[in-house]
Enzyme design. Structure first.
Site, mmCIF file in Angstrom:
data_model
loop_
_atom_site.group_PDB
_atom_site.id
_atom_site.type_symbol
_atom_site.label_atom_id
_atom_site.label_comp_id
_atom_site.label_asym_id
_atom_site.label_seq_id
_atom_site.Cartn_x
_atom_site.Cartn_y
_atom_site.Cartn_z
ATOM 1 N N ARG A 155 -6.289 111.459 108.559
ATOM 2 C CA ARG A 155 -7.174 110.463 107.967
ATOM 3 C C ARG A 155 -7.274 110.697 106.467
ATOM 4 O O ARG A 155 -7.168 111.826 106.005
ATOM 5 C CB ARG A 155 -8.580 110.565 108.577
ATOM 6 C CG ARG A 155 -8.609 110.431 110.080
ATOM 7 C CD ARG A 155 -10.020 110.698 110.585
ATOM 8 N NE ARG A 155 -10.085 110.673 112.048
ATOM 9 C CZ ARG A 155 -11.186 110.932 112.742
ATOM 10 N NH1 ARG A 155 -12.305 111.247 112.106
ATOM 11 N NH2 ARG A 155 -11.170 110.885 114.059
ATOM 12 N N ASP B 248 -9.907 109.462 103.145
ATOM 13 C CA ASP B 248 -11.188 108.839 102.835
ATOM 14 C C ASP B 248 -11.009 107.641 101.917
ATOM 15 O O ASP B 248 -9.921 107.400 101.376
ATOM 16 C CB ASP B 248 -12.123 109.855 102.176
ATOM 17 C CG ASP B 248 -12.578 110.947 103.138
ATOM 18 O OD1 ASP B 248 -12.549 110.719 104.361
ATOM 19 O OD2 ASP B 248 -12.944 112.041 102.657
ATOM 20 N N ARG C 99 -11.468 117.669 98.160
ATOM 21 C CA ARG C 99 -12.275 117.216 97.030
ATOM 22 C C ARG C 99 -13.364 118.243 96.695
ATOM 23 O O ARG C 99 -13.677 118.454 95.519
ATOM 24 C CB ARG C 99 -12.880 115.851 97.337
ATOM 25 C CG ARG C 99 -11.836 114.737 97.405
ATOM 26 C CD ARG C 99 -12.460 113.442 97.894
ATOM 27 N NE ARG C 99 -13.517 113.008 97.000
ATOM 28 C CZ ARG C 99 -14.422 112.075 97.333
ATOM 29 N NH1 ARG C 99 -14.393 111.517 98.544
ATOM 30 N NH2 ARG C 99 -15.348 111.710 96.463
#
Length: 253
Positions: free
Chosen positions: A49, A51, A194
């Site tokens: 996945r 974001d 991140r």
């Protein structure tokens, strides 16, 4: 038959990869186009996945279709119907038991930072207007190789059974005014990279020490780590690797 589509996309206009109600996603758009072309409902499964706002230069999406797609100009047709910011770069017939997510052995991400203003890279980099110490960034990157539990560097309420990740590579490169962080692991947690980049930049700017990073990881303190979150636009899913034997043949037009 089971197929793997190798795709790339610019994440700027998407709420991430995974299908969501009332939101435009890369997976949702791909599923729509494949369903129209193949005349049946297609629900892909991605290798991972991303974001909202995160980009992807290599992702694999599996789907099943009872037919041979070779020689049918299928790749060209898919790319003709897809939005300009999504591309299918190759298509493979794979072993019928292959799984795009669970069979991936390594995943690599890259995070790009430009030191200054860069109008032509808007949305593709973190534009950072100060100059971190590059040697300190490298020291911070090496700290990650000392740990396996990355609870501290993950978002809360993630749907995972473990926070253990095997990080194989973690380093920075510099080319001109561009800094790039490279990381490879067997898996990653939601928001992990991140948060890592945000904390490393604090080290690079002298506002945090590598010992503080170690303590944060050792104590699994999300509260300490999550304060420093790098923006999404500099992050790319750059490579996904599988055992070679699951790929049976490449589909060509």
């Amino acid at each position: 038959m089971r197929y793997f589509a190798e795709i790339a996309y610019l994440g700027t206009n998407y709420h991430g990869w995974q299908v969501q109600p009332n939101a435009e996603t890369a997976q949702g758009h791909l599923d729509y186009v494949l369903s129209k072309l193949l005349g049946k409902e297609i629900n892909t499964i991605g290798s991972g996945r991303t974001d909202t706002g995160v980009h992807c230069s290599q992702q694999y999406a599996q789907f099943d279709y009872d037919g041979d797609l070779s020689g049918k100009n299928f790749l060209h047709r898919v790319n003709s119907f897809l939005s300009h910011d999504i591309a299918v770069n190759s298509l493979w017939q794979v072993d019928e038991e292959a799984h795009a997510r669970f069979d991936a052995t390594k995943r690599s991400y890259r995070y790009d930072i430009v030191l200054g203003k860069s109008p032509f890279k808007q949305g593709l980099v973190w534009q950072y207007f100060r100059h971190p110490d590059f040697d300190k960034l490298q020291e911070a990157a090496k700290v990650l190789l000392e740990f396996e539990d990355f609870t501290a560097f993950s978002k809360k309420h993630a749907d995972v059974h473990t926070h253990i990740c095997d990080i194989m590579q973690s380093y920075w490169t510099k080319e001109g005014d561009t800094l790039s962080f490279h990381i490879q692991a067997n898996r990653f947690l939601r928001g992990m990279i991140r948060i890592i980049v945000g904390n490393m930049m604090e080290v690079g700017m002298g506002r945090m020490t590598t010992d503080y990073m170690r303590e944060t990881l050792a104590t699994k303190s999300r509260e300490r780590a999550a304060k420093f979150l790098a923006p999404a636009q500099g992050l790319f899913l750059s490579e996904v690797l599988y055992p070679e034997e699951i790929f049976l043949k490449q589909i060509v037009d």
